[in-house]
Design an enzyme around this catalytic site. Sequence first.
Site, PDB file in Angstrom:
ATOM      1  N   GLU B  49       0.810  -1.226   0.000  1.00 44.79           N
ATOM      2  CA  GLU B  49       0.000   0.000   0.000  1.00 44.79           C
ATOM      3  C   GLU B  49       0.840   1.271   0.000  1.00 44.79           C
ATOM      4  O   GLU B  49       0.401   2.303  -0.510  1.00 44.79           O
ATOM      5  CB  GLU B  49      -0.965   0.013   1.185  1.00 44.79           C
ATOM      6  CG  GLU B  49      -2.112  -0.982   1.072  1.00 44.79           C
ATOM      7  CD  GLU B  49      -1.752  -2.379   1.549  1.00 44.79           C
ATOM      8  OE1 GLU B  49      -0.559  -2.593   1.890  1.00 44.79           O
ATOM      9  OE2 GLU B  49      -2.638  -3.241   1.587  1.00 44.79           O
ATOM     10  N   PHE B 111     -10.463  -7.992  14.434  1.00 48.99           N
ATOM     11  CA  PHE B 111      -9.456  -8.442  13.476  1.00 48.99           C
ATOM     12  C   PHE B 111      -9.218  -7.357  12.425  1.00 48.99           C
ATOM     13  O   PHE B 111     -10.159  -6.865  11.811  1.00 48.99           O
ATOM     14  CB  PHE B 111      -9.933  -9.736  12.798  1.00 48.99           C
ATOM     15  CG  PHE B 111      -8.963 -10.213  11.738  1.00 48.99           C
ATOM     16  CD1 PHE B 111      -7.680 -10.620  12.079  1.00 48.99           C
ATOM     17  CD2 PHE B 111      -9.326 -10.232  10.394  1.00 48.99           C
ATOM     18  CE1 PHE B 111      -6.778 -11.044  11.109  1.00 48.99           C
ATOM     19  CE2 PHE B 111      -8.431 -10.659   9.412  1.00 48.99           C
ATOM     20  CZ  PHE B 111      -7.153 -11.062   9.772  1.00 48.99           C
ATOM     21  N   GLN B 112      -7.978  -6.993  12.234  1.00 46.39           N
ATOM     22  CA  GLN B 112      -7.559  -5.975  11.270  1.00 46.39           C
ATOM     23  C   GLN B 112      -8.205  -4.610  11.500  1.00 46.39           C
ATOM     24  O   GLN B 112      -8.480  -3.886  10.564  1.00 46.39           O
ATOM     25  CB  GLN B 112      -7.800  -6.449   9.838  1.00 46.39           C
ATOM     26  CG  GLN B 112      -6.901  -7.636   9.483  1.00 46.39           C
ATOM     27  CD  GLN B 112      -6.860  -7.924   8.002  1.00 46.39           C
ATOM     28  OE1 GLN B 112      -7.822  -7.687   7.287  1.00 46.39           O
ATOM     29  NE2 GLN B 112      -5.728  -8.463   7.543  1.00 46.39           N
ATOM     30  N   LYS B 161     -17.136  -0.862   7.096  1.00 48.41           N
ATOM     31  CA  LYS B 161     -17.660  -1.725   6.038  1.00 48.41           C
ATOM     32  C   LYS B 161     -19.180  -1.625   5.877  1.00 48.41           C
ATOM     33  O   LYS B 161     -19.698  -1.583   4.761  1.00 48.41           O
ATOM     34  CB  LYS B 161     -17.262  -3.173   6.342  1.00 48.41           C
ATOM     35  CG  LYS B 161     -17.642  -4.153   5.262  1.00 48.41           C
ATOM     36  CD  LYS B 161     -17.112  -5.540   5.600  1.00 48.41           C
ATOM     37  CE  LYS B 161     -17.498  -6.539   4.514  1.00 48.41           C
ATOM     38  NZ  LYS B 161     -16.961  -7.887   4.819  1.00 48.41           N
ATOM     39  N   MET B 471      24.483   8.084   0.802  1.00 48.62           N
ATOM     40  CA  MET B 471      24.422   9.394   1.443  1.00 48.62           C
ATOM     41  C   MET B 471      24.763   9.298   2.918  1.00 48.62           C
ATOM     42  O   MET B 471      25.430  10.173   3.474  1.00 48.62           O
ATOM     43  CB  MET B 471      23.023  10.003   1.248  1.00 48.62           C
ATOM     44  CG  MET B 471      22.918  11.440   1.682  1.00 48.62           C
ATOM     45  SD  MET B 471      24.098  12.490   0.806  1.00 48.62           S
ATOM     46  CE  MET B 471      23.052  13.245  -0.415  1.00 48.62           C
TER      47      MET B 471
HETATM   48  C1  TPP Z   1      12.661   5.376   4.483  1.00 48.93           C
HETATM   49  C2  TPP Z   1      13.993   5.987   4.734  1.00 48.93           C
HETATM   50  N1  TPP Z   1      14.847   5.409   5.575  1.00 48.93           N
HETATM   51  C3  TPP Z   1      16.066   5.941   5.799  1.00 48.93           C
HETATM   52  C4  TPP Z   1      16.440   7.103   5.184  1.00 48.93           C
HETATM   53  C5  TPP Z   1      17.809   7.724   5.446  1.00 48.93           C
HETATM   54  N2  TPP Z   1      18.584   7.757   4.223  1.00 48.93           N
HETATM   55  C6  TPP Z   1      18.694   8.866   3.435  1.00 48.93           C
HETATM   56  S1  TPP Z   1      19.625   8.621   2.105  1.00 48.93           S
HETATM   57  C7  TPP Z   1      19.940   7.042   2.535  1.00 48.93           C
HETATM   58  C8  TPP Z   1      20.813   6.176   1.687  1.00 48.93           C
HETATM   59  C9  TPP Z   1      20.257   5.913   0.350  1.00 48.93           C
HETATM   60  O1  TPP Z   1      21.043   4.907  -0.211  1.00 48.93           O
HETATM   61  P1  TPP Z   1      20.927   4.527  -1.721  1.00 48.93           P
HETATM   62  O2  TPP Z   1      19.528   4.301  -2.105  1.00 48.93           O
HETATM   63  O3  TPP Z   1      21.852   3.393  -1.984  1.00 48.93           O
HETATM   64  O4  TPP Z   1      21.380   5.840  -2.488  1.00 48.93           O
HETATM   65  P2  TPP Z   1      22.794   6.563  -2.583  1.00 48.93           P
HETATM   66  O5  TPP Z   1      22.828   7.602  -1.520  1.00 48.93           O
HETATM   67  O6  TPP Z   1      23.837   5.505  -2.385  1.00 48.93           O
HETATM   68  O7  TPP Z   1      22.794   7.158  -3.938  1.00 48.93           O
HETATM   69  C10 TPP Z   1      19.315   6.721   3.730  1.00 48.93           C
HETATM   70  C11 TPP Z   1      19.413   5.402   4.405  1.00 48.93           C
HETATM   71  C12 TPP Z   1      15.500   7.703   4.317  1.00 48.93           C
HETATM   72  N3  TPP Z   1      15.730   8.856   3.686  1.00 48.93           N
HETATM   73  N4  TPP Z   1      14.297   7.108   4.095  1.00 48.93           N
END
Ligand code: TPP
Lengths: 176, 586
Positions: B49, B111-112, B161, B471
């Site tokens: 979802e 439930f749910q 529902k 990042m």
């Molecule tokens: C749902 C979620 N969890 C954690 C983060 C923290 N976060 C920001 S950038 C990142 C790394 C992203 O890694 P990747 O997709 O490999 O991209 P890259 O930076 O290597 O290009 C994380 C874990 C986030 N923005 N969103």
Amino acid sequence: MKHTLVATMADGPAVLNRVVSLFRQRGFAIDSLTIGKTHEQHVMRLTMVVDGSKTAVEQVIKQLYKVIEVRKVSDLTEDQTVERELALVKVTSKSTTLRTEILQMVDVYRGRVVDISTNSLTVEVTGPTDKIDSMISMLRPYGIKEMVRTGLVAMARGVMAGQEKGREALRLREVS
Amino acid sequence: MRLNGSQILSKALHEEGVEVIFGIPGGTIMPLYDEMHKHPMRHLLVRHEQAAAHMADGYARVKRDVGVCMGTSGPGATNLVTGILNAHMDSSPIVAITVNVPSAMIGTDAFQEADISGITIPVTKQNYFVRHTRDLARIVKEAFYIARHGRPGPVHIDIPKDVLLNEADFVYPTAVDLPGFQPTFEGSLVQIRKAARLIERARRPVIIAGQGVLISQASAELLAFAEKTDIPVVNTLLGLSSFPQSHRLYNGWPGMHGYVYSSYSVDQADLVIGIGNRFDDRFCGKFSAFAPKAKIVHIDIDPAEIGKNVRVDVPIVGDVKRVLNKLTPEIGECESHDEWFEQIAEWKREFPLKQYPDDTPHLFTPQVINAITKATDGKAYIVADVGQHQMFAAQYYPFEEPGQFQTSGGLGTMGYSLPAAIGVQVARPDKEVWAIAGDGCFQMNLQELAVLIQDRVPVKIAVVNNGYLGMVRQWQQLFWEGNYQHVDLATGTPDFVKLAEAYAIPGWRVTKPSELNAAIAAARAHPGPALVEFCVYREENVFPMVPSGAALSEVIPDTPYVPAAIATPIPAAAPAAPAAPAPVHA
Ligand SMILES: Cc1ncc(C[n+]2csc(CCOP(=O)(O)OP(=O)(O)O)c2C)c(N)n1
């Protein structure tokens, strides 16, 4: 600085929840918040006292307007207002002398005794917040067993709340 | 006409012009699915979802109309929440519909069951719990009205529902009665004139064009305004593509990973004109040090945005398009900005974006973006995920057409790009759509590959694989003494090409610059969805960078291209910030 804000809003099961959620989410500090019915059907009125800078309070007002049910928000702080709060205070009073003393003091504040038991008195007082604060501080030495305050409700004198301050005026603060 | 709730809801959605719904059925929502298939509405079956909400969001952003997603009670509903919040942060008009347990069971931990309307209060513009079938039509009308009008945003409707099964008279309302919801569309003329006078007198003005320009479809008005006043235009991340980047007045985007010269121009401006932007922290850097010499004009439809983060001298509440239409004719003779343009040009020469030769031993993400740009002639719709690749996509792809760039700006939701790109592609079947995702992000919603095949959505996917949560790794390298904690994805990452093939999607892998063009061409030549995995240099960093909490003037410019130098971690203390740019007028 403390600000007294008044908001009118359509009633509905989630409105209060929404307003409270907004305050929690944005970290606004609220001293008191009361909500109740008004002369109009399905319109509720909220009075709240918030402590904060002018800009912070402006944000509160703007955020409140984001709640779809909120119709009007006014800051009554600089207006002539009637402000009331109700407090019920249960004080220890083991001897008759003490009881007389307390009764005299309560009288000064135009409070009323609404219940008496062998070792306590329950006093009702209404008035502006500072009057209630003052009475409570006078009663404290006798021993307060229980206390409840309703929080402030407020109304502008004469004209209706926010009548001369349209929504637009609140939104568009001209700084320059 | 007596109809049951499912029929009322289906008819109401039809009345609102809904053509596409993203969702997944379940026990409580079955009556609605049973009814919906009788109507000519397209339904895309998502695999989670969260993706349904992102698809609706992506769809809404380019369709410039409401996107609809739905889910069943409990887990179906809570799975939507991240996508709803994402839409909320980025002002995306979506309507999320969930069906709860029957009224009689509400509050019994059935439930749910989930108190989903309690949960969505802080993440929606408005939400509804429908008590009676007779209220349903009005609520749907209001929901769409609220989602679309003023500053757009998500609205959630939760329906027990039995409300779908009960009957009521059906008349679809033609108007809404919402006395508390009166957005201001027309800007105040007094304020507009004040702004005009400031604009005429400014010597170093900058326009910040935010997403509000796209939402209000005011790109043409923005162009006219900028041309008449001869003022350089910077974008916010979400505002990218609102102003043609080939235009001489385009001045890049400032902020955490924006261009150095753009950041300097905002920092040194004497007038900042914010249009449909929200001065967010990633854009402004340290608020107290934002544009210290500038007067600030802020145009936005949401009064709560004005003065929220930075002081504003002239607030103008209104719809961007209408305000610009009033403002531009009010402006007379402006000061010359020649000196200002010279200064900006000098910064631009001094701090260009890093360019890479074609024969580097490693592959670098900018090369990937440049190759996609070349192949698509800069005309693709780009949906970037979150991380280094997102910033590179924003830095290197030259956006010209409004709506060409979509990303999760406010929430920074990893996993956004694939589902959102599906929504974008469904809204714009005529466009070539590329989802650009890091290996981390892609793994957050890769189950939606199934939708590409099942619903014939020809999105092209670029997985930028550095084997890291890049990042986060960059921050650990720069600010946590190179202590890499839980950012290594290399082990456990699937073979993305095989994975695509498992979904019957062709895939290609690129490991060096020389392979770029052929793989991209092959992916484009394939008529359906396709995936290209780009194995990039693992410890690549994104620059420029304004460290979090620093001012725009403290932007760290690009390091020159030297692979060995990049490979050695930068010492714990971040490189000394360059001296703040010299004041323009001594
Ligand atoms: C749902 C979620 N969890 C954690 C983060 C923290 N976060 C920001 S950038 C990142 C790394 C992203 O890694 P990747 O997709 O490999 O991209 P890259 O930076 O290597 O290009 C994380 C874990 C986030 N923005 N969103």
